[in-house]
Design a protein around this motif. Sequence first.
Motif, short mmCIF file in Angstrom:
data_model
loop_
_atom_site.label_atom_id
_atom_site.label_comp_id
_atom_site.label_asym_id
_atom_site.label_seq_id
_atom_site.Cartn_x
_atom_site.Cartn_y
_atom_site.Cartn_z
N LEU A 112 -3.04 4.99 5.48
CA LEU A 112 -1.88 5.33 4.67
C LEU A 112 -1.43 6.76 4.96
O LEU A 112 -0.21 7.05 5.01
N GLU A 113 -2.40 7.67 5.17
CA GLU A 113 -2.03 9.05 5.50
C GLU A 113 -1.35 9.12 6.86
O GLU A 113 -0.38 9.87 7.05
N GLU A 114 -1.84 8.33 7.83
CA GLU A 114 -1.21 8.32 9.16
C GLU A 114 0.21 7.76 9.09
O GLU A 114 1.12 8.26 9.76
N ILE A 115 0.40 6.72 8.28
CA ILE A 115 1.75 6.17 8.10
C ILE A 115 2.66 7.21 7.48
O ILE A 115 3.81 7.40 7.88
N GLY A 116 2.12 7.94 6.46
CA GLY A 116 2.91 8.98 5.81
C GLY A 116 3.31 10.08 6.77
O GLY A 116 4.42 10.63 6.70
N THR A 117 2.40 10.45 7.68
CA THR A 117 2.71 11.48 8.67
C THR A 117 3.87 11.04 9.56
O THR A 117 4.77 11.84 9.86
N ILE A 118 3.87 9.77 9.98
CA ILE A 118 4.95 9.27 10.84
C ILE A 118 6.26 9.19 10.07
O ILE A 118 7.34 9.54 10.59
N LEU A 119 6.18 8.78 8.78
CA LEU A 119 7.40 8.67 7.96
C LEU A 119 7.91 10.03 7.50
O LEU A 119 9.09 10.17 7.16
N GLY A 120 7.02 11.04 7.46
CA GLY A 120 7.41 12.36 6.97
C GLY A 120 7.38 12.44 5.46
O GLY A 120 7.97 13.34 4.86
N ARG A 121 6.68 11.51 4.84
CA ARG A 121 6.56 11.48 3.37
C ARG A 121 5.35 10.62 3.01
O ARG A 121 4.82 9.90 3.85
N GLU A 122 4.94 10.66 1.75
CA GLU A 122 3.83 9.85 1.30
C GLU A 122 4.28 8.41 1.06
O GLU A 122 5.42 8.15 0.68
N VAL A 123 3.36 7.47 1.26
CA VAL A 123 3.62 6.07 0.96
C VAL A 123 3.37 5.85 -0.52
O VAL A 123 2.30 6.18 -1.04
N THR A 124 4.34 5.30 -1.23
CA THR A 124 4.20 5.09 -2.67
C THR A 124 3.26 3.93 -2.95
O THR A 124 2.97 3.11 -2.07
N ASP A 125 2.80 3.86 -4.19
CA ASP A 125 1.90 2.76 -4.58
C ASP A 125 2.60 1.42 -4.43
O ASP A 125 1.97 0.44 -4.00
#
Length: 527
Positions: A112-125
């Motif tokens: 989830l952190e890696e996805i957030g890094t690519i998106l430039g934001r945190e992944v919501t619940d």
Amino acid sequence: MRFDPEEWKERARKDFEAAWHEGPQVLDQPGIAGTYPRKFYPRARPHPIAETIQRLREVYLEMGFAEARVPLFIEEQDVYKQFGPEASAVLDRVFYLGGLPRPNVGIGKKRLEEIGTILGREVTDEEEEKLRETLHGYKKGTVDGDELTHELAAVLSCDDALVVRIMDEVFPEFRELAPESSRTTLRSHMTSGWFLTLGAMWEKAALPVRMFSIDRCFRREQEEGPTRLMTYHSASCIVAGEDVTIEDGKAVSEALLSAFGFTDFEFRPDEKRSKYYIPDTQTEVYAKHPELGWVEVATFGMYSPAALAQYGVGVPVMNLGLGVERLAMIEYQADDIRALTYPQFFPQHLTDLDIARAVRPREEPQTALGREIAEAVVATATEHAAEPSPCAFVAWEGDLFGRQVKVSVVEDEEDSKLCGPATFNEIYVQDGKVLGVPDTPQFGKVRKKGTPAHLSYIQTIAALAAARIEEAVRCGEETSVQVKMAKVPSDVNLRIAGHAMRYLTDNNKKIDLRGPVFVTVRAEILG
């Protein structure tokens, strides 16, 4: 009627020449009026395999056989039913269908952190939960593989390109997938499909059942060669009924092959003895062709009651099979099935007519007045070619793009003539050579035996001059177009289409368009 390549070439040549002589009236896009058409599209040639299939279809239908589509995907167990102990050897030559497994993709905190890094934001619940649901749906088959990227992009509210990056960097399971084989095979014999078809319908149809199918089969050959491919077309038929015998096979094969010009027939026992045929009924058909002599063209036999019983079929069945590619090789007198089927991968021979069609002007006038100017230049140069110089002759005068224009054919140098000796050379193609030759006894053989491109230097030079005049006058400028010594095609406003030029180069064919032309066309703006 049997296809005759020479007859086709002769018809195409006559059509080609007729289009030239009739001029722009016969075409939607004329070129220089009265000299040559701008475009000419001959009737396209069908592929030999498709043409042979169509002819077979027509003959089968005329013989009273209904057309069918038989199953292409055959389960391994059906091969055992049909071939019995021989199945293991048969399966060695079939293709098994395989596919990529659907991985069980887990989502942990790190991912989830890696996805957030690519998106430039945190992944919501909420996104996390929908992401899990989507990946689980993909695993279970409720989300198709070709829709997964789009579905994930919708869940994460991002572009598809970011999802592709996420799948590549965060979920290596997708990148590391390896195909797994199933127990489903691609049909290697039409027989495999006929058993399934007969089992489903023989009790529900009026007897006798007479059906044919022309479709692909697939065979895992060690390698492809001049007489075999890994995929080929089989023209297969069945006759099922109470009174069907091996004599039906003889009658069907004679009727079918007679339509292709074969005359006498011989029926010889086939030593291969496939297990799905009754012993001693498998028969090879040899037919005598007027040009090729005796050739093997088909095989027929009676299906084994034991194999038919596996599918609940309770009547005798005759099956005849014919390789379409083999028949096409005979019809078109080809010596390599690969070149016949996939000609794009083999060097193609261009006839003189093919090359002549590929010789065209590089530049042409775009307006009706421009074409009129070109025609006037040709007429004036022809009429006054031998006049001593210096001299000038008006070819055309009139309004062009709102300006009064005078076009003349001129020669300013002294002690010369209006046109040089090569001005009226014509383009011929002989034995693959592109030649510009005058109308003299010395070149009589070329003009008699070669194929004319229906272009002369003066025509192409006039086309160039008219095109340049259109361009200059549109800009309010005067212009002069001069051609001196011709050495290469472009010197006389000629181009040879790329495919033909490649053929000429690969085969070391001569292009000789040299000659002293010395023609000048001048345009003046009078007001």
